[in-house]
Every structure is written in C-alpha cells, then in structure tokens.
Design a protein around this motif. Structure first.
Motif, PDB file in Angstrom:
ATOM      1  N   LYS A  93      41.075  34.363  26.302  1.00 54.14           N
ATOM      2  CA  LYS A  93      40.557  35.065  25.114  1.00 54.14           C
ATOM      3  C   LYS A  93      40.774  36.566  25.160  1.00 54.14           C
ATOM      4  CE  LYS A  93      38.693  31.637  22.836  1.00 54.14           C
ATOM      5  NZ  LYS A  93      39.262  31.210  21.590  1.00 54.14           N
ATOM      6  N   ARG A  94      40.808  37.123  26.357  1.00 54.25           N
ATOM      7  CA  ARG A  94      40.893  38.571  26.506  1.00 54.25           C
ATOM      8  C   ARG A  94      42.012  38.927  27.477  1.00 54.25           C
ATOM      9  NH1 ARG A  94      37.054  40.966  24.211  1.00 54.25           N
ATOM     10  NH2 ARG A  94      36.774  42.819  25.445  1.00 54.25           N
ATOM     11  N   ASN A  95      42.533  40.093  27.334  1.00 55.01           N
ATOM     12  CA  ASN A  95      43.490  40.614  28.301  1.00 55.01           C
ATOM     13  C   ASN A  95      42.743  40.803  29.617  1.00 55.01           C
ATOM     14  OD1 ASN A  95      45.636  41.913  29.551  1.00 55.01           O
ATOM     15  ND2 ASN A  95      45.137  43.895  28.642  1.00 55.01           N
ATOM     16  N   PHE A  96      43.289  40.316  30.723  1.00 54.22           N
ATOM     17  CA  PHE A  96      42.604  40.408  32.012  1.00 54.22           C
ATOM     18  C   PHE A  96      42.790  41.811  32.585  1.00 54.22           C
ATOM     19  CE2 PHE A  96      41.459  39.134  36.400  1.00 54.22           C
ATOM     20  CZ  PHE A  96      40.288  38.458  36.108  1.00 54.22           C
ATOM     21  N   SER A  97      42.122  42.770  31.951  1.00 50.82           N
ATOM     22  CA  SER A  97      42.167  44.169  32.385  1.00 50.82           C
ATOM     23  C   SER A  97      41.208  44.362  33.551  1.00 50.82           C
ATOM     24  CB  SER A  97      41.745  45.075  31.222  1.00 50.82           C
ATOM     25  OG  SER A  97      40.385  44.824  30.891  1.00 50.82           O
ATOM     26  N   LEU A  98      41.181  45.551  34.094  1.00 51.46           N
ATOM     27  CA  LEU A  98      40.258  45.842  35.187  1.00 51.46           C
ATOM     28  C   LEU A  98      38.814  45.659  34.720  1.00 51.46           C
ATOM     29  CD1 LEU A  98      39.803  46.693  38.090  1.00 51.46           C
ATOM     30  CD2 LEU A  98      39.966  49.090  37.354  1.00 51.46           C
ATOM     31  N   GLY A  99      38.509  46.139  33.530  1.00 50.66           N
ATOM     32  CA  GLY A  99      37.161  45.971  32.977  1.00 50.66           C
ATOM     33  C   GLY A  99      36.802  44.504  32.787  1.00 50.66           C
ATOM     34  N   THR A 100      37.743  43.730  32.258  1.00 49.49           N
ATOM     35  CA  THR A 100      37.517  42.296  32.084  1.00 49.49           C
ATOM     36  C   THR A 100      37.328  41.619  33.432  1.00 49.49           C
ATOM     37  OG1 THR A 100      38.853  42.303  30.071  1.00 49.49           O
ATOM     38  CG2 THR A 100      38.464  40.168  31.092  1.00 49.49           C
ATOM     39  N   ALA A 101      38.095  42.035  34.430  1.00 52.45           N
ATOM     40  CA  ALA A 101      37.965  41.463  35.778  1.00 52.45           C
ATOM     41  C   ALA A 101      36.571  41.725  36.337  1.00 52.45           C
ATOM     42  CB  ALA A 101      39.037  42.038  36.700  1.00 52.45           C
ATOM     43  N   ILE A 102      36.066  42.921  36.170  1.00 49.38           N
ATOM     44  CA  ILE A 102      34.730  43.261  36.685  1.00 49.38           C
ATOM     45  C   ILE A 102      33.651  42.461  35.948  1.00 49.38           C
ATOM     46  CG2 ILE A 102      33.012  45.119  36.869  1.00 49.38           C
ATOM     47  CD1 ILE A 102      35.479  47.009  37.389  1.00 49.38           C
ATOM     48  N   ILE A 103      33.745  42.403  34.629  1.00 46.48           N
ATOM     49  CA  ILE A 103      32.762  41.635  33.846  1.00 46.48           C
ATOM     50  C   ILE A 103      32.839  40.148  34.191  1.00 46.48           C
ATOM     51  CG2 ILE A 103      32.161  40.881  31.491  1.00 46.48           C
ATOM     52  CD1 ILE A 103      33.000  43.782  30.622  1.00 46.48           C
ATOM     53  N   THR A 104      34.055  39.636  34.327  1.00 44.82           N
ATOM     54  CA  THR A 104      34.235  38.233  34.718  1.00 44.82           C
ATOM     55  C   THR A 104      33.621  37.992  36.089  1.00 44.82           C
ATOM     56  OG1 THR A 104      36.279  38.110  33.426  1.00 44.82           O
ATOM     57  CG2 THR A 104      35.941  36.399  35.089  1.00 44.82           C
ATOM     58  N   GLY A 105      33.844  38.916  37.013  1.00 45.50           N
ATOM     59  CA  GLY A 105      33.249  38.817  38.340  1.00 45.50           C
ATOM     60  C   GLY A 105      31.726  38.795  38.277  1.00 45.50           C
ATOM     61  N   LEU A 106      31.159  39.620  37.419  1.00 40.72           N
ATOM     62  CA  LEU A 106      29.699  39.623  37.241  1.00 40.72           C
ATOM     63  C   LEU A 106      29.209  38.276  36.710  1.00 40.72           C
ATOM     64  CD1 LEU A 106      29.055  43.176  35.756  1.00 40.72           C
ATOM     65  CD2 LEU A 106      28.069  42.257  37.859  1.00 40.72           C
ATOM     66  N   ILE A 107      29.914  37.741  35.720  1.00 42.32           N
ATOM     67  CA  ILE A 107      29.507  36.462  35.121  1.00 42.32           C
ATOM     68  C   ILE A 107      29.535  35.349  36.166  1.00 42.32           C
ATOM     69  CG2 ILE A 107      30.172  34.665  33.457  1.00 42.32           C
ATOM     70  CD1 ILE A 107      31.128  37.047  31.623  1.00 42.32           C
ATOM     71  N   ILE A 108      30.643  35.228  36.881  1.00 43.86           N
ATOM     72  CA  ILE A 108      30.722  34.134  37.859  1.00 43.86           C
ATOM     73  C   ILE A 108      29.843  34.410  39.084  1.00 43.86           C
ATOM     74  CG2 ILE A 108      32.915  33.211  37.041  1.00 43.86           C
ATOM     75  CD1 ILE A 108      34.327  34.584  39.372  1.00 43.86           C
ATOM     76  N   SER A 109      29.472  35.678  39.299  1.00 43.06           N
ATOM     77  CA  SER A 109      28.540  36.005  40.374  1.00 43.06           C
ATOM     78  C   SER A 109      27.155  35.428  40.114  1.00 43.06           C
ATOM     79  CB  SER A 109      28.399  37.522  40.531  1.00 43.06           C
ATOM     80  OG  SER A 109      29.570  38.082  41.013  1.00 43.06           O
ATOM     81  N   VAL A 110      26.822  35.269  38.862  1.00 49.17           N
ATOM     82  CA  VAL A 110      25.532  34.684  38.488  1.00 49.17           C
ATOM     83  C   VAL A 110      25.648  33.166  38.340  1.00 49.17           C
ATOM     84  CG1 VAL A 110      23.750  34.632  36.693  1.00 49.17           C
ATOM     85  CG2 VAL A 110      24.760  36.818  37.386  1.00 49.17           C
ATOM     86  N   VAL A 111      26.710  32.719  37.683  1.00 46.87           N
ATOM     87  CA  VAL A 111      26.877  31.279  37.432  1.00 46.87           C
ATOM     88  C   VAL A 111      27.036  30.495  38.732  1.00 46.87           C
ATOM     89  CG1 VAL A 111      28.384  29.539  36.379  1.00 46.87           C
ATOM     90  CG2 VAL A 111      27.778  31.602  35.099  1.00 46.87           C
ATOM     91  N   ALA A 112      27.846  30.994  39.654  1.00 51.18           N
ATOM     92  CA  ALA A 112      28.107  30.260  40.902  1.00 51.18           C
ATOM     93  C   ALA A 112      26.824  29.969  41.685  1.00 51.18           C
ATOM     94  CB  ALA A 112      29.132  31.005  41.757  1.00 51.18           C
ATOM     95  N   PRO A 113      25.953  30.954  41.936  1.00 48.19           N
ATOM     96  CA  PRO A 113      24.728  30.609  42.661  1.00 48.19           C
ATOM     97  C   PRO A 113      23.728  29.807  41.825  1.00 48.19           C
ATOM     98  CG  PRO A 113      24.806  32.972  42.255  1.00 48.19           C
ATOM     99  CD  PRO A 113      26.109  32.410  41.808  1.00 48.19           C
ATOM    100  N   LEU A 114      23.781  29.936  40.502  1.00 49.87           N
ATOM    101  CA  LEU A 114      22.905  29.107  39.667  1.00 49.87           C
ATOM    102  C   LEU A 114      23.262  27.630  39.797  1.00 49.87           C
ATOM    103  CD1 LEU A 114      22.432  31.196  36.395  1.00 49.87           C
ATOM    104  CD2 LEU A 114      20.692  30.613  38.103  1.00 49.87           C
ATOM    105  N   ILE A 115      24.537  27.348  39.995  1.00 52.76           N
ATOM    106  CA  ILE A 115      24.977  25.962  40.202  1.00 52.76           C
ATOM    107  C   ILE A 115      24.874  25.590  41.688  1.00 52.76           C
ATOM    108  CG2 ILE A 115      26.936  24.358  40.043  1.00 52.76           C
ATOM    109  CD1 ILE A 115      27.951  26.109  37.682  1.00 52.76           C
ATOM    110  N   GLY A 116      25.276  26.496  42.553  1.00 53.70           N
ATOM    111  CA  GLY A 116      25.356  26.196  43.980  1.00 53.70           C
ATOM    112  C   GLY A 116      24.026  26.127  44.706  1.00 53.70           C
ATOM    113  N   THR A 117      23.052  26.924  44.296  1.00 50.27           N
ATOM    114  CA  THR A 117      21.766  26.922  44.993  1.00 50.27           C
ATOM    115  C   THR A 117      21.050  25.579  44.906  1.00 50.27           C
ATOM    116  OG1 THR A 117      21.539  29.314  44.738  1.00 50.27           O
ATOM    117  CG2 THR A 117      19.526  28.079  45.221  1.00 50.27           C
ATOM    118  N   PRO A 118      20.958  24.971  43.715  1.00 44.95           N
ATOM    119  CA  PRO A 118      20.314  23.643  43.679  1.00 44.95           C
ATOM    120  C   PRO A 118      21.052  22.611  44.545  1.00 44.95           C
ATOM    121  CG  PRO A 118      20.478  24.533  41.456  1.00 44.95           C
ATOM    122  CD  PRO A 118      21.255  25.460  42.367  1.00 44.95           C
ATOM    123  N   ILE A 119      22.378  22.712  44.622  1.00 42.40           N
ATOM    124  CA  ILE A 119      23.147  21.807  45.486  1.00 42.40           C
ATOM    125  C   ILE A 119      22.778  22.058  46.947  1.00 42.40           C
ATOM    126  CG2 ILE A 119      25.472  21.227  46.321  1.00 42.40           C
ATOM    127  CD1 ILE A 119      26.470  21.963  43.445  1.00 42.40           C
TER     128      ILE A 119
END
Length: 189
Positions: A93-119
C-alpha cells in the motif's frame, strides 16, 4: 492467487528462510536478551514478494527451526505469519521508505508479542529458553502476573528487534538493482 511464482521469487524466498534461520540460530546460541533476529528474511520477502510469500517464509522458518533447534519455535509460526502478512500489506500500500519501515517496525513490535505471549504462557509457562527468560523470571520474582512477566520483555525486545530489522530491510531494498524491483509485482503469489 493463481499467479505463477517465478524461479527468482523461489530463490529469494528460500534465501530469506536461510537468513531467518541463521539470525535466529545465532541469537539462540548466544542467548542475547531482547533480540531475536529471526524475522529479517520474513520482512524482506514480504516487502519484495508480497504478504503471502512473506508469511509463508515466516512459517517455513519456524518449522525448520523447530526441526533443527527443537519444537519450541513451531508454535510461534503464527507470529511469523502475521509479521509477513502485515509487512507485506503495508509495503504493498505504501512506498517502503525509512519512515514506513520505522512505523511498520512499531506495528509488528506490538502485534508480535500480543500473539506470541499467550502462546508462550499457554504452552511453555512463559519461558521459552531464549534470552528474554531472564527478565521473565525476574518479573515473576518481583510479583508480576505471568502474562505481564512474559509480555513486557517480549515487547521491549520486539521494539529493538523489529524496528531494527525493518530499518535493515529498508536499506537492503534501497540497495537492490532496479531491474529486480521492476519485477516485484510479478513475483507475488
């Protein structure tokens, strides 16, 4: 979904699995706290080849790690799938710019432990044999509940690991030859 996957895409996806395995293996062997390095290949393949290939690279990585390191990695394949799909859709959806990379990193930084912690809590009692176990035990000893004790080190580690991994992938993609990037959409599955 009926698009044919090129040989080039299969080679890239396979190399991404190897990159994930080497990164995950090194961190597991050294037991570096708050770092995983097992998703750079997943993120790279998701940016280059799309969300479904990225998710598949993540799942295959966890299956292979489960075989060579022990079954602990296998249940976390769903986390890797989510990382690949999320990164892939954002990159689509977006150009994978440095800003997009940082925001994407923030998003998956939250999603990954939200899924992984219950496991981690349900299957392994919060301890998975990784570097974060030190902090999980310390938090448990300090009176934290198991979910909190397992979640806090994971989100802290993911903030470092996933944002850093997305930034690394941004620079890798930026360094790719233009002819490889022109075929990007033809490699999606």
């Amino acid at each position: 979904m009926n698009k044919k996957i090129s040989t080039q895409a299969l080679v890239i996806a396979s190399l991404c699995v190897v990159i994930n395995i080497i990164g995950g293996y090194l961190v597991t062997m050294v037991k570096i706290p708050l770092l995983f390095l097992d998703a750079i290949g997943t993120i790279f393949s998701a940016v280059i080849l799309g969300p479904w290939v990225g998710g598949l690279v993540g799942v295959v990585t966890n299956l292979v790690l489960g075989i060579i390191q022990g079954p602990t990695a296998i249940p976390f394949g769903i986390v890797s799938l989510a990382i690949g799909v999320i990164v892939g859709f954002i990159a689509k959806k977006r150009n994978f710019s440095l800003g997009t990379a940082i925001i994407t990193g923030l998003i998956i930084s939250v999603v990954a432990p939200l899924i992984g912690t219950p496991i981690a809590v349900a299957i392994f009692g919060g301890l998975t044999g990784g570097g974060t176990d030190i902090f999980v035990i310390w938090l448990l000893k300090s009176g934290q509940k198991i979910f909190t004790a397992a979640f806090l080190p994971r989100i802290t580690g993911n903030l470092v690991d996933k944002i850093g991994s997305c930034i690394i992938v941004y620079y890798l993609v930026k360094a790719l030859p233009m002819e490889l990037m022109k075929g990007k959409n033809s490699c999606e599955a």
